[in-house]
Structure formats: structure tokens, C-alpha cells
Design a protein around this motif. Structure first.
Motif, mmCIF file in Angstrom:
data_model
loop_
_atom_site.group_PDB
_atom_site.id
_atom_site.type_symbol
_atom_site.label_atom_id
_atom_site.label_comp_id
_atom_site.label_asym_id
_atom_site.label_seq_id
_atom_site.Cartn_x
_atom_site.Cartn_y
_atom_site.Cartn_z
ATOM 1 N N ARG A 1 0.826 -1.218 0.000
ATOM 2 C CA ARG A 1 0.000 0.000 0.000
ATOM 3 C C ARG A 1 0.853 1.257 0.000
ATOM 4 N NH1 ARG A 1 -3.251 -1.417 5.249
ATOM 5 N NH2 ARG A 1 -1.128 -1.963 5.739
ATOM 6 N N GLU B 1 -2.466 5.203 3.494
ATOM 7 C CA GLU B 1 -3.509 4.846 4.439
ATOM 8 C C GLU B 1 -4.237 3.603 3.933
ATOM 9 O OE1 GLU B 1 -4.080 6.363 7.378
ATOM 10 O OE2 GLU B 1 -2.305 7.534 6.895
ATOM 11 N N PRO B 2 -4.664 2.733 4.827
ATOM 12 C CA PRO B 2 -5.448 1.581 4.375
ATOM 13 C C PRO B 2 -6.769 2.023 3.801
ATOM 14 C CG PRO B 2 -5.339 1.653 6.766
ATOM 15 C CD PRO B 2 -4.459 2.758 6.254
ATOM 16 N N PRO C 1 -10.766 2.439 3.273
ATOM 17 C CA PRO C 1 -11.809 2.542 4.290
ATOM 18 C C PRO C 1 -12.499 1.203 4.497
ATOM 19 C CG PRO C 1 -12.468 3.690 2.287
ATOM 20 C CD PRO C 1 -11.060 3.244 2.102
ATOM 21 N N ALA C 2 -12.963 0.955 5.713
ATOM 22 C CA ALA C 2 -13.657 -0.292 6.030
ATOM 23 C C ALA C 2 -14.979 -0.343 5.289
ATOM 24 C CB ALA C 2 -13.876 -0.388 7.531
ATOM 25 N N GLN C 3 -15.337 -1.527 4.860
ATOM 26 C CA GLN C 3 -16.628 -1.727 4.178
ATOM 27 C C GLN C 3 -17.719 -1.876 5.219
ATOM 28 O OE1 GLN C 3 -17.064 -1.606 0.874
ATOM 29 N NE2 GLN C 3 -14.903 -1.136 0.645
ATOM 30 N N PRO C 4 -18.881 -1.296 4.964
ATOM 31 C CA PRO C 4 -19.982 -1.402 5.944
ATOM 32 C C PRO C 4 -20.528 -2.815 6.010
ATOM 33 C CG PRO C 4 -20.658 -0.063 4.052
ATOM 34 C CD PRO C 4 -19.227 -0.465 3.852
#
Length: 79
Positions: free
Chosen positions: A59, A73-74, A76-79
Motif C-alpha cells: 500500500r 492509508e489503508p 476505508p472499512a466496508q460497511p
């Protein structure tokens, strides 16, 4: 170093760390290896030899052909 030997030791009751330590101690190439073992119970062991220093987080790479540098940055988290 065959992974089956580490898994065989774990099947006989050795913890991941015990199995890793035994096999790494016997390996003449241990300083150039990077290994990881996770047991079915979640315990784990890792080894990175002193001559195995090429570790890269993909990354963080910026490829010359990319129009924009990759974010460090990683995602974003998936909902």
C-alpha cells in the motif's frame, strides 16, 4: 524447509512456536527465510531471518506508471 514438517510437529501436539523453533534451528538457510504459522486454536509464530530484510507494504508503493501516488492509508472499512 518443508511446511509439512512444521505442521506435522503441530499435529503431534507442539505449539506453533515450538514447531517453528525446532525447524528453524535445523535449517541452514534460516537467516534468509520468512515464515509464519497459525494454529487452528489461533496461536501463531513468526520468523524473519537477519538476511531477509526486503519487506514492503504494497500500500506504500508509488509506481512510476501510476498517475497519482498510492495512499499510505489503508482503504476505508466496508460497511
Amino acid at each position: 524447509m518443508p511446511q509439512s514438517q512444521i505442521l506435522g510437529l503441530m499435529a503431534e501436539g507442539a505449539s506453533p512456536q515450538e514447531a517453528m523453533d525446532r525447524r528453524v534451528a535445523e535449517d541452514p538457510q534460516r537467516e534468509s527465510r520468512q515464515l509464519g504459522v497459525i494454529g487452528i486454536d489461533g496461536r501463531s509464530a513468526q520468523h524473519t531471518g537477519a538476511d531477509n530484510s526486503f519487506v514492503v507494504d504494497p500500500r506504500a508503493l508509488e509506481w512510476p506508471s501510476d498517475p497519482e501516488p498510492r495512499s499510505k492509508e489503508p482503504p476505508p472499512a466496508q460497511p
